[in-house]
Design a protein around this motif. Structure first.
Motif, PDB file in Angstrom:
ATOM      1  N   TRP A  61      24.902  35.665 -40.944  1.00 38.81           N
ATOM      2  CA  TRP A  61      25.237  36.683 -39.943  1.00 38.81           C
ATOM      3  C   TRP A  61      23.984  37.280 -39.329  1.00 38.81           C
ATOM      4  CZ3 TRP A  61      23.836  41.794 -39.712  1.00 38.81           C
ATOM      5  CH2 TRP A  61      24.447  42.560 -38.690  1.00 38.81           C
ATOM      6  N   ALA A  62      22.999  37.636 -40.166  1.00 39.34           N
ATOM      7  CA  ALA A  62      21.795  38.312 -39.677  1.00 39.34           C
ATOM      8  C   ALA A  62      21.033  37.442 -38.687  1.00 39.34           C
ATOM      9  CB  ALA A  62      20.906  38.691 -40.845  1.00 39.34           C
ATOM     10  N   GLN A  63      20.891  36.156 -39.004  1.00 36.86           N
ATOM     11  CA  GLN A  63      20.146  35.272 -38.109  1.00 36.86           C
ATOM     12  C   GLN A  63      20.858  35.134 -36.768  1.00 36.86           C
ATOM     13  OE1 GLN A  63      17.788  31.921 -39.534  1.00 36.86           O
ATOM     14  NE2 GLN A  63      19.122  30.582 -38.371  1.00 36.86           N
ATOM     15  N   LYS A  64      22.164  34.998 -36.794  1.00 35.98           N
ATOM     16  CA  LYS A  64      22.940  34.880 -35.552  1.00 35.98           C
ATOM     17  C   LYS A  64      22.906  36.200 -34.784  1.00 35.98           C
ATOM     18  CE  LYS A  64      27.607  33.575 -34.004  1.00 35.98           C
ATOM     19  NZ  LYS A  64      28.090  34.850 -33.446  1.00 35.98           N
ATOM     20  N   GLY A  87       9.942  40.345 -45.294  1.00 32.09           N
ATOM     21  CA  GLY A  87      10.351  39.276 -46.194  1.00 32.09           C
ATOM     22  C   GLY A  87      11.620  39.635 -46.936  1.00 32.09           C
ATOM     23  N   GLN A  88      12.191  38.624 -47.553  1.00 34.85           N
ATOM     24  CA  GLN A  88      13.349  38.802 -48.415  1.00 34.85           C
ATOM     25  C   GLN A  88      12.884  38.671 -49.860  1.00 34.85           C
ATOM     26  OE1 GLN A  88      15.863  35.621 -46.894  1.00 34.85           O
ATOM     27  NE2 GLN A  88      17.022  37.074 -45.663  1.00 34.85           N
ATOM     28  N   TYR A  89      13.430  39.521 -50.725  1.00 38.36           N
ATOM     29  CA  TYR A  89      12.998  39.536 -52.123  1.00 38.36           C
ATOM     30  C   TYR A  89      14.203  39.591 -53.056  1.00 38.36           C
ATOM     31  CZ  TYR A  89       8.193  40.173 -50.623  1.00 38.36           C
ATOM     32  OH  TYR A  89       6.953  39.992 -50.055  1.00 38.36           O
ATOM     33  N   LEU A  90      14.090  38.870 -54.173  1.00 37.29           N
ATOM     34  CA  LEU A  90      15.129  38.818 -55.190  1.00 37.29           C
ATOM     35  C   LEU A  90      14.743  39.708 -56.362  1.00 37.29           C
ATOM     36  CD1 LEU A  90      15.512  34.947 -55.076  1.00 37.29           C
ATOM     37  CD2 LEU A  90      17.275  36.564 -54.357  1.00 37.29           C
ATOM     38  N   PRO A  91      15.695  40.428 -56.945  1.00 38.98           N
ATOM     39  CA  PRO A  91      15.369  41.351 -58.032  1.00 38.98           C
ATOM     40  C   PRO A  91      15.024  40.633 -59.331  1.00 38.98           C
ATOM     41  CG  PRO A  91      17.741  41.289 -57.683  1.00 38.98           C
ATOM     42  CD  PRO A  91      17.126  40.461 -56.595  1.00 38.98           C
ATOM     43  N   ASP A  92      14.002  41.130 -60.013  1.00 42.54           N
ATOM     44  CA  ASP A  92      13.609  40.622 -61.332  1.00 42.54           C
ATOM     45  C   ASP A  92      14.086  41.554 -62.439  1.00 42.54           C
ATOM     46  OD1 ASP A  92      12.135  38.217 -60.818  1.00 42.54           O
ATOM     47  OD2 ASP A  92      10.493  39.432 -60.046  1.00 42.54           O
ATOM     48  N   SER A  93      13.632  42.797 -62.375  1.00 36.88           N
ATOM     49  CA  SER A  93      13.951  43.755 -63.426  1.00 36.88           C
ATOM     50  C   SER A  93      13.759  45.162 -62.894  1.00 36.88           C
ATOM     51  CB  SER A  93      13.046  43.541 -64.647  1.00 36.88           C
ATOM     52  OG  SER A  93      11.677  43.665 -64.289  1.00 36.88           O
ATOM     53  N   THR A  94      14.398  46.099 -63.572  1.00 30.68           N
ATOM     54  CA  THR A  94      14.290  47.510 -63.201  1.00 30.68           C
ATOM     55  C   THR A  94      14.054  48.325 -64.461  1.00 30.68           C
ATOM     56  OG1 THR A  94      15.814  47.184 -61.357  1.00 30.68           O
ATOM     57  CG2 THR A  94      15.431  49.447 -62.072  1.00 30.68           C
ATOM     58  N   ASP A 147      27.945  38.101 -51.369  1.00 36.49           N
ATOM     59  CA  ASP A 147      27.975  37.881 -49.918  1.00 36.49           C
ATOM     60  C   ASP A 147      26.623  37.445 -49.352  1.00 36.49           C
ATOM     61  OD1 ASP A 147      30.675  38.891 -49.802  1.00 36.49           O
ATOM     62  OD2 ASP A 147      29.832  40.891 -50.024  1.00 36.49           O
ATOM     63  N   ALA A 148      25.699  37.036 -50.215  1.00 35.78           N
ATOM     64  CA  ALA A 148      24.326  36.777 -49.775  1.00 35.78           C
ATOM     65  C   ALA A 148      24.251  35.700 -48.698  1.00 35.78           C
ATOM     66  CB  ALA A 148      23.459  36.402 -50.972  1.00 35.78           C
ATOM     67  N   GLU A 149      24.931  34.595 -48.886  1.00 35.59           N
ATOM     68  CA  GLU A 149      24.859  33.511 -47.899  1.00 35.59           C
ATOM     69  C   GLU A 149      25.487  33.933 -46.578  1.00 35.59           C
ATOM     70  OE1 GLU A 149      26.276  29.762 -49.241  1.00 35.59           O
ATOM     71  OE2 GLU A 149      25.002  29.716 -51.035  1.00 35.59           O
ATOM     72  N   VAL A 150      26.599  34.621 -46.654  1.00 35.33           N
ATOM     73  CA  VAL A 150      27.257  35.097 -45.435  1.00 35.33           C
ATOM     74  C   VAL A 150      26.363  36.105 -44.715  1.00 35.33           C
ATOM     75  CG1 VAL A 150      29.253  36.358 -44.535  1.00 35.33           C
ATOM     76  CG2 VAL A 150      29.549  34.683 -46.365  1.00 35.33           C
ATOM     77  N   ALA A 151      25.719  36.984 -45.488  1.00 36.81           N
ATOM     78  CA  ALA A 151      24.829  37.988 -44.907  1.00 36.81           C
ATOM     79  C   ALA A 151      23.656  37.333 -44.196  1.00 36.81           C
ATOM     80  CB  ALA A 151      24.330  38.933 -45.997  1.00 36.81           C
ATOM     81  N   ASP A 152      23.065  36.319 -44.824  1.00 37.15           N
ATOM     82  CA  ASP A 152      21.953  35.584 -44.214  1.00 37.15           C
ATOM     83  C   ASP A 152      22.361  34.976 -42.880  1.00 37.15           C
ATOM     84  OD1 ASP A 152      19.583  35.807 -45.589  1.00 37.15           O
ATOM     85  OD2 ASP A 152      19.937  34.108 -46.898  1.00 37.15           O
ATOM     86  N   TRP A 188      12.552  32.138 -46.778  1.00 31.34           N
ATOM     87  CA  TRP A 188      13.463  32.148 -45.638  1.00 31.34           C
ATOM     88  C   TRP A 188      14.255  30.847 -45.616  1.00 31.34           C
ATOM     89  CZ3 TRP A 188      14.185  36.636 -43.418  1.00 31.34           C
ATOM     90  CH2 TRP A 188      13.136  37.564 -43.329  1.00 31.34           C
ATOM     91  N   PRO A 189      15.487  30.872 -45.118  1.00 28.55           N
ATOM     92  CA  PRO A 189      16.265  29.632 -45.011  1.00 28.55           C
ATOM     93  C   PRO A 189      15.540  28.598 -44.160  1.00 28.55           C
ATOM     94  CG  PRO A 189      17.650  31.564 -44.605  1.00 28.55           C
ATOM     95  CD  PRO A 189      16.235  32.058 -44.658  1.00 28.55           C
ATOM     96  N   ALA A 190      15.805  27.341 -44.416  1.00 30.50           N
ATOM     97  CA  ALA A 190      15.124  26.255 -43.692  1.00 30.50           C
ATOM     98  C   ALA A 190      15.354  26.349 -42.188  1.00 30.50           C
ATOM     99  CB  ALA A 190      15.600  24.902 -44.225  1.00 30.50           C
ATOM    100  N   ASP A 191      16.499  26.866 -41.782  1.00 35.21           N
ATOM    101  CA  ASP A 191      16.815  26.974 -40.359  1.00 35.21           C
ATOM    102  C   ASP A 191      16.500  28.350 -39.793  1.00 35.21           C
ATOM    103  OD1 ASP A 191      18.766  28.343 -41.717  1.00 35.21           O
ATOM    104  OD2 ASP A 191      20.453  27.546 -40.550  1.00 35.21           O
ATOM    105  N   HIS A 192      15.655  29.107 -40.513  1.00 30.50           N
ATOM    106  CA  HIS A 192      15.328  30.464 -40.069  1.00 30.50           C
ATOM    107  C   HIS A 192      14.637  30.428 -38.716  1.00 30.50           C
ATOM    108  CE1 HIS A 192      12.943  34.343 -40.256  1.00 30.50           C
ATOM    109  NE2 HIS A 192      14.176  34.749 -40.475  1.00 30.50           N
TER     110      HIS A 192
END
Length: 264
Positions: free
Chosen positions: A94-97, A118-125, A87-92, A191-195
């Motif tokens: 929604w949050a901006q709107k 900031g937004q961060y993507l997981p690498d490892s745990t 749901d990442a794209e939908v979440a992005d 951040w998205p280009a339209d952030h």
């Protein structure tokens, strides 16, 4: 029926200061409104927690300045949220709107300043235990402490190599002390280009190659802070990189104003 495990897509990491004199007002606005209306009610936002750094905790921070916090006293509250990968794209979107609509409706809070968001993507745990707490459950495990560490790879060392060296050496040594239960590594998600949001996001956090670590502790981080100091030294000695921000946090006590009078 086959059940698909929850997949952590990205994290929102937002470190903020209330304006002095507005600590209680800010705490109540964020906790009773914005945490939910700005994040948790959105599609894909499935977990989150809120943390605080009192003055006593900020005094432990190092180094004295850097790309995350200009001063060690900056950044009293930290909120972290997990977003479901499918749901990442939908979440992005929604949050901006949503944030625009909240501010337009008078549900923003002007008396605050983002130190680093900031937004961060997981690498490892890496867990201290063979069958430890999954990262997806970290917020709901109710850890007693959190240490955030930002690392810049050393000059001439690519990010992947730096991360491998840190995980196989300094992280393993840190976990062996018993001070930390879970270490998660993250990389920057642009951040998205339209952030377009009605507030400044604070400092940039460093280079695009930076490594963010969220270290979850069962106990209070003050009890094991020397292990974090040693950990940063081990990273430096490994040649993989250098720490640009290390900070202890403890959980806020939801439904109370506890710690609002201990920030400065």
């Amino acid at each position: 029926m086959t059940l698909t495990p929850v997949r952590l897509g990205y994290a929102l990491f937002t470190m903020v200061d209330p304006s002095r004199g507005h600590e209680v007002e800010y705490n109540r606005w964020y906790e009773r409104d914005h945490r939910y209306s700005g994040c948790m009610v959105g599609p894909g936002w499935f977990a989150g927690s809120r943390w605080v750094a009192t003055k006593a905790l900020k005094d432990l921070r190092f180094p004295e300045t850097g790309p995350v916090a200009t001063r060690t006293e900056d950044g009293s509250y930290l909120a972290i949220y997990w977003v479901h990968e499918p749901d990442a794209e939908v979440a992005d979107a929604w949050a901006q709107k949503q944030v625009g609509e909240l501010y337009a409706a008078g549900r923003g809070f002007a008396e605050r300043e983002h130190v680093h968001t900031g937004q961060y993507l997981p690498d490892s745990t890496i867990s201290a235990h063979e069958d430890g707490v999954p990262l997806e459950l970290a917020h709901d495990h109710h850890y007693g402490g959190l240490v955030t560490v930002m690392i810049e790879p050393a000059e001439g060392v690519d990010r992947a190599s730096a991360l491998d060296t840190i995980n196989s050496g300094p992280v393993e040594k840190l976990l062996a002390t018993g001070a930390v239960d879970l270490v998660s590594n993250w990389h920057m998600k642009p951040w998205p280009a339209d952030h377009n949001v009605p507030m400044k996001m604070g400092n940039d956090g460093g280079s695009t190659e930076r490594i963010l670590q969220m270290c979850f502790l069962e106990g209070n981080p003050t009890e094991s802070w020397q292990h974090i100091v040693d950990y940063a030294e081990n990273i430096e000695n490994s040649g993989a990189g250098h720490v640009t921000f290390a900070s202890p946090f403890i959980p806020t006590v939801v439904g109370t104003d506890k710690y609002t009078d201990e920030l400065w």
